[in-house]
Design a protein around this motif. Structure first.
Motif, PDB file in Angstrom:
ATOM      1  N   THR A  22       0.833  -1.351  -0.021  1.00  0.00           N
ATOM      2  CA  THR A  22      -0.006   0.001   0.098  1.00  0.00           C
ATOM      3  C   THR A  22       0.931   1.259  -0.017  1.00  0.00           C
ATOM      4  OG1 THR A  22      -1.782  -1.199   1.235  1.00  0.00           O
ATOM      5  CG2 THR A  22      -1.977   1.152   1.223  1.00  0.00           C
ATOM      6  N   TYR A  23       1.993   1.127   0.675  1.00  0.00           N
ATOM      7  CA  TYR A  23       2.762   2.176   0.929  1.00  0.00           C
ATOM      8  C   TYR A  23       3.687   2.660  -0.482  1.00  0.00           C
ATOM      9  CZ  TYR A  23       6.575   5.416   2.234  1.00  0.00           C
ATOM     10  OH  TYR A  23       7.372   6.596   2.329  1.00  0.00           O
ATOM     11  N   ALA A  25       2.077   1.660  -3.367  1.00  0.00           N
ATOM     12  CA  ALA A  25       1.187   2.463  -4.251  1.00  0.00           C
ATOM     13  C   ALA A  25       1.070   3.835  -4.118  1.00  0.00           C
ATOM     14  CB  ALA A  25      -0.131   1.810  -4.084  1.00  0.00           C
ATOM     15  N   LEU A  26       1.247   4.451  -2.756  1.00  0.00           N
ATOM     16  CA  LEU A  26       1.204   5.816  -2.476  1.00  0.00           C
ATOM     17  C   LEU A  26       2.323   6.601  -3.019  1.00  0.00           C
ATOM     18  CD1 LEU A  26      -0.038   8.026  -0.781  1.00  0.00           C
ATOM     19  CD2 LEU A  26       1.398   7.157   1.073  1.00  0.00           C
ATOM     20  N   GLN A  29       1.997   7.007  -6.484  1.00  0.00           N
ATOM     21  CA  GLN A  29       1.042   8.208  -6.681  1.00  0.00           C
ATOM     22  C   GLN A  29       1.603   9.524  -6.548  1.00  0.00           C
ATOM     23  OE1 GLN A  29      -2.041   7.490  -8.089  1.00  0.00           O
ATOM     24  NE2 GLN A  29      -2.453   9.749  -8.496  1.00  0.00           N
ATOM     25  N   LEU A  30       2.122   9.546  -5.499  1.00  0.00           N
ATOM     26  CA  LEU A  30       3.057  10.792  -5.330  1.00  0.00           C
ATOM     27  C   LEU A  30       3.923  11.111  -6.380  1.00  0.00           C
ATOM     28  CD1 LEU A  30       3.474  10.842  -1.541  1.00  0.00           C
ATOM     29  CD2 LEU A  30       1.824  12.169  -2.551  1.00  0.00           C
ATOM     30  N   GLN A  43       5.731  15.672   1.275  1.00  0.00           N
ATOM     31  CA  GLN A  43       4.468  15.111   1.293  1.00  0.00           C
ATOM     32  C   GLN A  43       4.514  13.787   2.252  1.00  0.00           C
ATOM     33  OE1 GLN A  43       1.786  16.601  -0.069  1.00  0.00           O
ATOM     34  NE2 GLN A  43       0.493  15.305   1.196  1.00  0.00           N
ATOM     35  N   LYS A  46       4.874  14.756   6.017  1.00  0.00           N
ATOM     36  CA  LYS A  46       3.722  15.413   6.321  1.00  0.00           C
ATOM     37  C   LYS A  46       2.864  14.307   6.758  1.00  0.00           C
ATOM     38  CE  LYS A  46       0.452  18.312   4.255  1.00  0.00           C
ATOM     39  NZ  LYS A  46       0.375  19.176   3.090  1.00  0.00           N
ATOM     40  N   MET A  47       2.512  13.300   5.785  1.00  0.00           N
ATOM     41  CA  MET A  47       1.743  12.071   6.032  1.00  0.00           C
ATOM     42  C   MET A  47       2.136  11.308   7.200  1.00  0.00           C
ATOM     43  SD  MET A  47       0.896  10.744   2.343  1.00  0.00           S
ATOM     44  CE  MET A  47      -0.579  11.366   1.316  1.00  0.00           C
ATOM     45  N   ASN A  50       1.185  12.951  10.515  1.00  0.00           N
ATOM     46  CA  ASN A  50      -0.325  12.623  10.849  1.00  0.00           C
ATOM     47  C   ASN A  50      -0.343  11.468  11.250  1.00  0.00           C
ATOM     48  OD1 ASN A  50      -0.883  15.292   9.642  1.00  0.00           O
ATOM     49  ND2 ASN A  50      -1.646  14.606   7.815  1.00  0.00           N
ATOM     50  N   ILE A  51       0.517  10.206  10.703  1.00  0.00           N
ATOM     51  CA  ILE A  51       0.320   8.883  11.204  1.00  0.00           C
ATOM     52  C   ILE A  51       0.888   8.957  12.695  1.00  0.00           C
ATOM     53  CG2 ILE A  51       1.157   6.694  11.116  1.00  0.00           C
ATOM     54  CD1 ILE A  51       0.929   7.053   8.054  1.00  0.00           C
ATOM     55  N   ARG A  54      -0.999  10.356  15.812  1.00  0.00           N
ATOM     56  CA  ARG A  54      -2.170   9.079  16.021  1.00  0.00           C
ATOM     57  C   ARG A  54      -1.747   7.816  16.535  1.00  0.00           C
ATOM     58  NH1 ARG A  54      -4.151  11.804  11.486  1.00  0.00           N
ATOM     59  NH2 ARG A  54      -6.185  13.057  12.159  1.00  0.00           N
ATOM     60  N   LEU A  55      -0.624   7.503  15.961  1.00  0.00           N
ATOM     61  CA  LEU A  55      -0.099   6.037  16.464  1.00  0.00           C
ATOM     62  C   LEU A  55       0.430   6.074  17.767  1.00  0.00           C
ATOM     63  CD1 LEU A  55       0.465   3.411  14.987  1.00  0.00           C
ATOM     64  CD2 LEU A  55       2.704   4.140  14.367  1.00  0.00           C
TER      65      LEU A  55
END
Lengths: 180, 158
Positions: A22-23, A25-26, A29-30, A43, A46-47, A50-51, A54-55
């Motif tokens: 998944t990473y 794929a991200l 995309q970036l 970017q 930044k993501m 955000n993780i 919360r983590l």
């Protein structure tokens, strides 16, 4: 039901592969969305941030790790508990600065980069930069400002993957007035 | 041990990133859902190759679907599909009563309009997995009350 037999051993590994893919794929995309690698790195950071913010909650809830006495203890908890719990690897903690405010995490094998080869035209891409952001975000939530960056990366031909962390300052808690 | 928390958070970030440019217009929203679906497709393809490398050959389509419901779902979402139905003519409905990627949202109907974004990646995941097992399909998702959700798989006959 012979098919069921090897599931339990596999499922942990599969879960990290899901994350890795998944990473991937991200990042792909970036790279399509942004012209230069610097923007992608930013970017990803930044993501990651955000993780991380919360983590850390999930981490504190699961690990029952208490308050760290010093930065060395923090380093150990990051390497031996956090990385182990979420990425299934235990990096080694080395290269302490004399003042004890800076160290390196050495990853023998970086799960994020498991199936990855960087094409030549992305030489400045820091593929796993999400990790830096996540570490920064998580530590900020426990009142520690740190600077995190990749010093070496196997994807760019280095022998190991090295994350350099530098302690900047303790963030003072600002309690709202009248709140004890 | 690798936990599901990093994946859940990464998935949220992914959606946030893909959808942040697409506020407003419906066509834009549709495009971001397609984008997420395509990313899921690619991941599903990779994942199923790793997952099936030591398994026996599948008997038929139903066998493949059962594999998706049990092994694949357990690997990805930590539980099995709760209910699998089929009309035996190429339509399968997979019901998950407590879908992992909707669990962190308020249960009920309040955020129902946001559900498609959170399911698109998974639809792609299933489509990608099926595609690499030789089953061409269209996968759609449907939610009436969170966190339960239904995935409908329509097999495309060659």
């Amino acid at each position: 039901m012979s098919r069921q037999s090897n599931r339990t051993t596999d499922s942990k590994k599969m879960n990290s592969e899901l994350f890795t893919l998944t990473y991937g794929a991200l990042v792909t995309q970036l790279c399509k969305d942004y012209e230069n690698d610097e923007e992608v790195n930013k970017q990803l950071d930044k993501m990651g941030y955000n993780i991380g913010v919360r983590l850390i909650e999930d981490f504190l809830a699961r690990s029952s790790v208490g308050r760290c006495q010093d930065f060395r203890e923090t380093a150990d908890v990051i390497a031996k508990v956090a990385f182990k719990m979420y990425l299934g690897v235990t990096p080694s903690v080395t290269n302490w600065s004399p003042a004890g405010d800076e160290f390196s995490l050495i990853l023998e094998n970086n799960p994020l980069a498991d199936f990855v080869e960087l094409p030549d035209n992305h030489s400045t891409l820091v593929y796993s930069n999400l990790l830096c952001g996540a570490l920064r975000g998580a530590l900020e939530m426990v009142q520690m400002a740190v600077d995190v960056k990749f010093a070496q990366d196997t994807l760019r031909g280095d022998g190991v993957t090295e994350i350099r962390m530098k302690f900047i300052k303790r963030i003072e808690e600002n309690l709202p007035a009248g709140d004890e | 041990m690798a936990h599901e928390a990093p994946f859940q958070l990464l998935h949220s970030e992914l959606i946030h990133y893909i959808c942040k440019t697409a506020d407003g217009a419906d066509s834009e929203n549709g495009r971001s859902v397609t984008k997420l679906e395509n990313m899921g497709f690619r991941v599903g393809q990779g994942l199923i190759e790793r997952l099936t490398k030591d398994t026996a050959r599948f008997k038929d389509e139903l066998d493949v679907m059962k594999f998706i419901c049990k092994d694949f779902w357990t690997c990805v979402f930590k539980k099995q599909i709760d209910n699998l139905r089929t009309n035996h003519q190429g339509i399968y409905v997979l019901q998950d009563n407590k879908f992992l990627l909707l669990c962190h949202m308020s249960a009920g109907k309040q955020y129902l309009e946001h559900a498609p974004k959170y399911l698109a990646f998974t639809c792609g995941l299933v489509r990608g997995a099926l595609s690499n097992m030789g089953v061409k399909s269209i996968v759609t998702a449907e939610v009436s009350v969170m966190p339960a959700c239904k995935f409908q798989v329509m097999i495309q006959k060659l």
